[in-house]
Design an enzyme around this catalytic site. Structure first.
Site, PDB file in Angstrom:
ATOM      1  N   LYS B  84       0.953  -1.315   0.114  1.00 24.10           N
ATOM      2  CA  LYS B  84       0.036   0.031  -0.040  1.00 24.10           C
ATOM      3  C   LYS B  84       0.831   1.190   0.095  1.00 24.10           C
ATOM      4  CE  LYS B  84      -3.882   1.849   2.443  1.00 24.10           C
ATOM      5  NZ  LYS B  84      -4.721   1.660   3.873  1.00 24.10           N
ATOM      6  N   SER B 159      -9.553   1.497   2.887  1.00 26.19           N
ATOM      7  CA  SER B 159      -8.792   2.585   2.083  1.00 26.19           C
ATOM      8  C   SER B 159      -7.635   1.641   1.367  1.00 26.19           C
ATOM      9  CB  SER B 159      -7.916   3.450   2.874  1.00 26.19           C
ATOM     10  OG  SER B 159      -7.058   2.828   3.595  1.00 26.19           O
ATOM     11  N   SER B 183      -9.557  -0.685   7.146  1.00 29.34           N
ATOM     12  CA  SER B 183      -9.042  -0.298   5.737  1.00 29.34           C
ATOM     13  C   SER B 183      -8.456  -1.534   5.300  1.00 29.34           C
ATOM     14  CB  SER B 183      -8.071   1.009   5.866  1.00 29.34           C
ATOM     15  OG  SER B 183      -8.846   2.040   5.886  1.00 29.34           O
TER      16      SER B 183
END
Lengths: 95, 490
Positions: B84, B159, B183
């Site tokens: 990420k 996210s 997330s």
């Protein structure tokens, strides 16, 4: 509670956050709606309840004060928008 | 385990790929090329990446192959991963999907990256995300949304939407995401992969760009539970550079992969079946719970009355911490910087006006307000007291139950554009995931079925540092059902 324009401008100033006219208007209604939902917390009885800032029960974490190499100056400055003579260049604070 | 013939190397799990790599039936370069080819063919539809590190991946794969020949490889050696884009990678762009950091190249690796690199992993690239990890749909990425591989008209969740979509679609074998209010788990549920949020303090946050420091935790996204355990083995552990990481010994998580849950006590917290939960989701989870009962677990309903306050407490605490953490973006040391300004304050306000997107601004505003003079006691302090009650209720529940079972989200993946203009609706998307961040406990989302072809995730929660219990139940359920073997039609 309803947030007025002056309050939005005040919060933005505290956060040093520039807002466009459209954002100021949008946040007035959106933040009011969101804050209104938070009112539900007032119905919880929290008498004698201690606040939790942090979930792990730990005391201060202390390490030995040992000298160790830090990152090279040029690598630290590599992302700086403005630099001069090995320093971050900033705007005048006092005018 | 029953190995099907390998049709597409990019569809392999870590355990399968590692077996083939170690027996030299495939090389890491071949596996990496297959994954990169897959990226070329699907990335235009999905947009799971901010940066694809193709050349690096191939050179890392060569290095992995020589380690594999020497015989001291680990299960992660030579396996392609997405990281990420809020986890610092030395010399590689780390943007947080924000204008503020679009040119930021970290001078150091996050601890989790150092740990993975020591296994000679293959970095395919950096995963797209909601800006600064604030969002539940990946629509708040400054680079544009990621799409769900099960239906490209729909969001992948957020996210960590890029990592989840990428793993589901074969653009990498696994990923690291971060989980502040769901997330990792919510996008895992939306994309039908496994996503684990470890106990707060279990994995080092050093080098994770801070959002809400008392809630943030890095966790794996993987194709099955075994892989999640393998990644945990690599990333868990104490780190002197993160003072909130705990010095407990790290177990071998693969030892908890026992397909047997007879006699375990599972609680079903009724407050998680919220108003507005889709009937299809409820149905899938009830079926999954019946299955767990058939497998020998005892099932009992439990009430956690403070859960209905968790959403409000979270959306005070997380933005408050964010407003403090994001104060560092001043256009001086790194990041976006407006030079055309009248004075220092003007430069600072404009830098933040143009560097941050709408949701980040909204949260900075919320947090600043909640912390401001005259409101601190009513909002922030009150939320922290409610946080104590939520922790206590979880603790009490875990005196009676080995784990709690809940849905991961109240809905299936929603349409792109459906909630982006309605922050409250978007926040509700996290209602089932955020309570455990408030309490600091671990949780996993695993594939539990589908509603009209759209994935539904089941969440398993346990007490602090009981990741092994979670993995055991998840593994047993997975082996009994096989939902994890379904691949998206992309």
């Amino acid at each position: 509670m309803k947030l007025g324009r002056e309050e939005i401008e005040h919060i933005a100033r505290l956060a040093r956050l520039g807002l466009s006219e459209a954002e100021t208007e949008r946040f007035q209604s959106q933040l009011s709606d969101i804050m209104e939902n938070f009112d539900i917390l007032q119905e919880v009885d929290t008498t004698d309840i201690l606040p939790t800032a942090h979930v792990i029960e730990m005391e201060n974490v202390i390490r030995d004060d040992k000298v160790a190499p830090s990152l090279p100056q040029d690598e630290i400055l590599a992302n700086a928008p403005r630099q001069e003579g090995g320093y971050f260049r900033v705007r005048a604070v006092l005018e | 385990m029953n190995f099907e013939p390998v049709m597409n190397p990019y569809d392999l799990t870590i355990a399968e790929a590692s077996h083939l790599l170690k027996s030299r039936r495939i090389s890491s370069v071949e596996l990496t090329r297959a994954v990169l080819d897959r990226v070329s063919s699907v990335e235009g539809k999905l947009h799971a990446f901010v940066t694809v590190t193709e050349n690096l991946a191939l050179s890392q794969a060569e290095k992995a192959d020589s380690r594999l020949s020497s015989g001291d490889a680990t299960p992660l050696t030579g396996i392609p991963v997405i990281i990420k884009d809020n986890i610092c990678t030395r010399g590689i762009l780390t943007t947080c999907s924000s204008q503020m950091l679009r040119n930021f190249v970290p001078p150091y690796d996050a601890t989790v990256m150092e740990k993975l690199n020591s296994h000679d992993i293959v970095l395919v690239g950096k995963g797209n995300m909601d800006e600064f990890a604030m969002g539940s749909s990946n629509e708040y990425s400054t680079f544009g949304p990621t799409r769900n591989p099960w239906d490209t008209e729909r969001v992948p969740g957020g996210s960590s939407g890029g990592p989840a979509a990428g793993v589901a679609a074969g653009e990498a074998v696994y990923a690291l995401g971060s989980d502040t209010g769901g997330s990792v788990r919510q996008p895992a549920g939306f994309c039908s992969v496994v996503g684990l949020k470890p106990t707060y303090g279990r994995v080092s946050r050093y080098g994770l760009v801070a959002f809400a420091s008392s809630l943030d935790q890095i966790g794996p996204l993987a194709r099955d539970v075994t892989d999640a355990a393998l990644v945990m083995n690599a990333i868990a552990g104490h780190d002197p550079r993160d003072a909130t990481s705990v010095p407990h010994p790290t177990p071998d998580y693969t030892r908890s992969l026992i397909p047997e849950i007879k006699g375990l006590r599972l609680g079903i917290p009724k407050e998680y079946f919220v108003e507005g939960m889709e009937a299809g989701v409820k149905q899938v989870i009830q079926t999954a719970i019946s299955r767990l009962e058939e497998m020998g677990a005892t099932i009992e309903e439990v009430s956690l009355p403070s859960m209905k306050y968790a959403l409000s407490a979270y959306y005070i605490i997380a933005p408050s911490e964010a407003s403090a953490n994001l104060a560092r973006y001043d256009g001086v040391k790194y990041g976006f910087s407006v030079q055309d300004a009248e004075n220092m304050w003007d430069a600072l306000e404009k830098t933040r006006q143009y560097g941050f997107g709408i949701e980040v601004k909204r949260r900075i505003m919320l947090g600043t307000h909640a912390l401001s003079s005259g409101y601190y006691d009513a909002y922030y302090l009150k939320a922290q007291k409610v946080r104590t009650l939520i922790r206590q209720e979880f603790n009490q529940a875990f005196e009676r139950f080995d784990a709690l079972i809940t849905p991961t989200s109240p809905t299936v993946p929603f349409k792109i554009g459906e909630k982006v203009e309605d922050p409250l609706q978007m926040y509700l998307s996290d209602v089932c995931t955020l309570p455990i961040n408030i309490a600091g406990i671990p949780g996993i989302s695993i594939p539990a079925g589908f509603v009209n072809g759209l994935p539904v995730g089941m969440q398993i929660l346990a007490k602090p540092f009981a990741e092994e219990m979670i993995l055991r139940i998840a593994f047993a359920y997975e082996q009994a059902t096989g939902w994890h073997k379904q691949r998206p039609p992309i």
